[in-house]
Design a protein around this motif. Sequence first.
Motif, PDB file in Angstrom:
ATOM      1  N   UNK A   7       0.812  -1.213   0.000  1.00 41.92           N
ATOM      2  CA  UNK A   7       0.000   0.000   0.000  1.00 41.92           C
ATOM      3  C   UNK A   7       0.843   1.261   0.000  1.00 41.92           C
ATOM      4  N   UNK A  10       2.040   2.162  -3.204  1.00 42.59           N
ATOM      5  CA  UNK A  10       1.041   2.650  -4.142  1.00 42.59           C
ATOM      6  C   UNK A  10       0.965   4.158  -4.170  1.00 42.59           C
ATOM      7  N   UNK A  11       1.223   4.777  -3.051  1.00 37.00           N
ATOM      8  CA  UNK A  11       1.235   6.242  -3.080  1.00 37.00           C
ATOM      9  C   UNK A  11       2.335   6.698  -4.025  1.00 37.00           C
ATOM     10  N   UNK A 103      -7.034  10.856  -6.704  1.00 37.79           N
ATOM     11  CA  UNK A 103      -6.447   9.543  -6.408  1.00 37.79           C
ATOM     12  C   UNK A 103      -5.641   9.578  -5.115  1.00 37.79           C
ATOM     13  N   UNK A 106      -8.151   9.237  -2.421  1.00 39.95           N
ATOM     14  CA  UNK A 106      -8.594   7.841  -2.277  1.00 39.95           C
ATOM     15  C   UNK A 106      -7.547   7.050  -1.502  1.00 39.95           C
ATOM     16  N   UNK A 107      -6.303   7.282  -1.852  1.00 40.21           N
ATOM     17  CA  UNK A 107      -5.247   6.515  -1.196  1.00 40.21           C
ATOM     18  C   UNK A 107      -5.195   6.809   0.311  1.00 40.21           C
ATOM     19  N   UNK A 109      -7.551   7.947   2.116  1.00 36.55           N
ATOM     20  CA  UNK A 109      -8.779   7.443   2.749  1.00 36.55           C
ATOM     21  C   UNK A 109      -8.639   5.947   3.064  1.00 36.55           C
ATOM     22  N   UNK A 110      -8.018   5.242   2.146  1.00 33.45           N
ATOM     23  CA  UNK A 110      -7.761   3.819   2.376  1.00 33.45           C
ATOM     24  C   UNK A 110      -6.775   3.600   3.496  1.00 33.45           C
ATOM     25  N   UNK A 114      -6.657   1.725   7.827  1.00 33.63           N
ATOM     26  CA  UNK A 114      -5.742   0.670   8.282  1.00 33.63           C
ATOM     27  C   UNK A 114      -4.796   1.144   9.385  1.00 33.63           C
TER      28      UNK A 114
END
Lengths: 559, 297
Positions: A7, A10-11, A103, A106-107, A109-110, A114
Amino acid sequence: MRTTHTTIGCISLLLVTLTAAGGDFKQVYKAKPAPAVANPAAAAATPATPTPTPAAQVESPQAAVARGEALYRNGDIAGAAKVFEAHAELAGTPAEKSSTFFRLGVQWQGEAAKLPATQQLEARQAAASAYERTLQVNPNSGAALNNLAQIYKSEPANVAKADELLTRAIALNDSRKGVYLLNRAALKRDAGDLNAATDLAKQAAAEDKGNLEAHKMVMNVALLRDNASPLLAYIDDLNARGLVVRALDSAAEGLAKFPNDRKRLLTSVARTISNSAYTADPWALGETDAGRAIGKFSQDPAIGTGVSELFQMLRTPVPADSLVWWKDGFDKYMWPREGSPAEAMLDLTRRCGEIYSGIGDARAEAYYRMSVDLNGKLNAESRALLALAEILYRQKRMDELNRLLAENEDGLMQAKGRTLAAADHLHTYELRLALGMMYGYVGRFKATTPPNYAASIWMLVHAQESAQKYNEGAHLPPAEQIKLPPNAVKMLSTGYATTNNPRESVEARLKGAERFLNSGQTRFAQQVLDQEWQRTLPNDLDAGQRQRLAELTARAGTN
Amino acid sequence: MTARQFVSFACFAAAFMCNAAIAQTPRVVQIVVAVESQQFKDGLGATHRTQIESEVAALVATELGKPFPIFDWRASPGNVVPVATLTAAIIERQLGDPDTSDPEIKLVWRAKAEGIELVMPREIESTLYKASVTDRPIDDFGGKFRRALGEAAVAWVNSETNQNQLKDKFLRHVLIANKVVPTANSEFVVVPLPWQDVKMRQDSVLRVEYVEGTPDPQQMRFTLTGMAPRLADPLLGSTQTLLGNCQRGGGPVPDADRWNKCVAPLSTNPLRRVSVYADPYNYEPHPDVLNGVIVNE
């Protein structure tokens, strides 16, 4: 676990990919270098504050991302957010910038979902900031409005703001409207406004019939209510939209949730199976999920008998008299009370008759009989009766047809009396047509004993009169005006011929053909002027009639 | 909206930039409307009948695309060879004496997939005009027949029980892909179906069939579950799945051997002829929404 991608990476992938994918990243970056660090490795080792970079030094995207990652890994959410936002600013066109910030939002927020609770707020703030920036660039980003609302809704101080954002998103009327509606429904539900929640979720369900989440939301809210009325209204909605499986499933859920409303819910089950959109075999209800759930109530004091009777009659037709629970609302004389179990059973039995008739199954007759019996003596609704009469006529079971007429004639007449008194010309027409055809089937064209109207010719002639009165008031275009259909015209003609009135027999056809031709219904005119019938006409036919017949035949193009 | 973990959304979002690159299997299902009733054929004439048939077929194709976007419904497939055909036929059925009663006009459905006629249940037939209705617009006066047929066809498509029957009797036999790609880590199987377009709910199941082994070829059949977007190459942006159960020659393959016996052969030469079917297909209107959050702008 669905995916294996890291994850945090991904950023970085996001920023490297998207800014580069925009095509202008290098140019923009060079033209407007963001504050950056010279040594990403050093940044990784530095827990909190990034080391300032000389303004002249250009940081590669990979290096900048590595720096943001390092900050993130070290728990400096705000610092990482700042780095990533700075890089998102470098995206080229406004559309690219809006997209990149979205985006990023969104990242974050995800990530917020966690992270440990202590860091979630910062991650949410980072996400909110990215969405706010998206909206600055593109105020009509429904997705950003929606996602920002999802962040705000969890903060009591910002719930009203979340509602406002979702309202704005809904007003965009874009392809995600169903999502916005559902999220707003959830917001309202959580605020205790169940009416608004229901309305919004229903709207989402109506936008896309396949939206199962919307259906679940409506059910979720409906099951929070004190009684089953909202659920029953929703079941009616589902039935109207052909969603009969969901209607049955919903009723089954309601039976478990609302013990005091089980009677109404079981009645709704019969209404659903009566729906023409329910095309499964009725007897197979017990094999469906809903059927199994409903079957569990066969011992219930309020509806147990109804459940057993329902499954029994779906398996095979039973005498209407043998029903107990489903006769509620039926007084043997009038049409069953509106909304009563008896009314639902009347419709269900007729529907079963139609289904089995359509596939040539002999059970149709017995179901039609059940429906006729449940119709009451005052036989105001003649569909099942006519369908049953047609079966008997087709099978040339004239004795039974006579008996059926004898049993129901009085009720039809009384019903007709009521529609006449109410100047209800449409239903008077339908009842007269039904009686006229049934009398014709049994060969009673003219009454031999009073009353003289109890015969096919009288009824059909007066049915046409009722049709004319109705048409005068309804202002319909000619083709949509009601009129005796071709088979009724032929029946009338046959009636006159059989009762030694050949001139009227021909006249009935000529007038019928004229009505059809004047309405542009050429094929119907052809049907009533068919060549086979014309060959049976006597040689000494009235000259005037012969002349009109020739003219009408020419207009109809029958020759 | 599904219950998947909220992970890797940046990758997810990025993945869809590459949608256009996904190799797609044509999933064209042709819709045919055929007026076979002699009454209506006579009344309409060939030209007008053909026009009505094609108009209503287009309408049906559009309507079927809503609940079943995984298939490419077309009234006119052009140069593409359809993998299946669904026919709505308007027939007449004489129930009583033809001298005294008109035939019923029925809307019946026929389906064919891979050249094989499938048996559709009679319950899903609908009646356009009952025998007692003689006022039937066989010449389509005022467009009445076209309107009635269109309405009946759309109502038919929108019936939930009919949709269930379509899934059960027809759609599970319609080829949706002829290739699957096992991933190197022996965990996922990727299917070249563009995730966003096919709108497949996570609880859908894919059935994969191929023939394996010499000299004793056996029919292999395995299922794929847990639908999710593919977030990396190969086939970025397509559909990623997990291996479910597997059968070889009709018998179950033990769990421990499933990957090696059922999936791994598809990574080796010679290439097998693979058939993929949705069994069942469940529609998800918003595949890019997770827990209320839109992950792809």
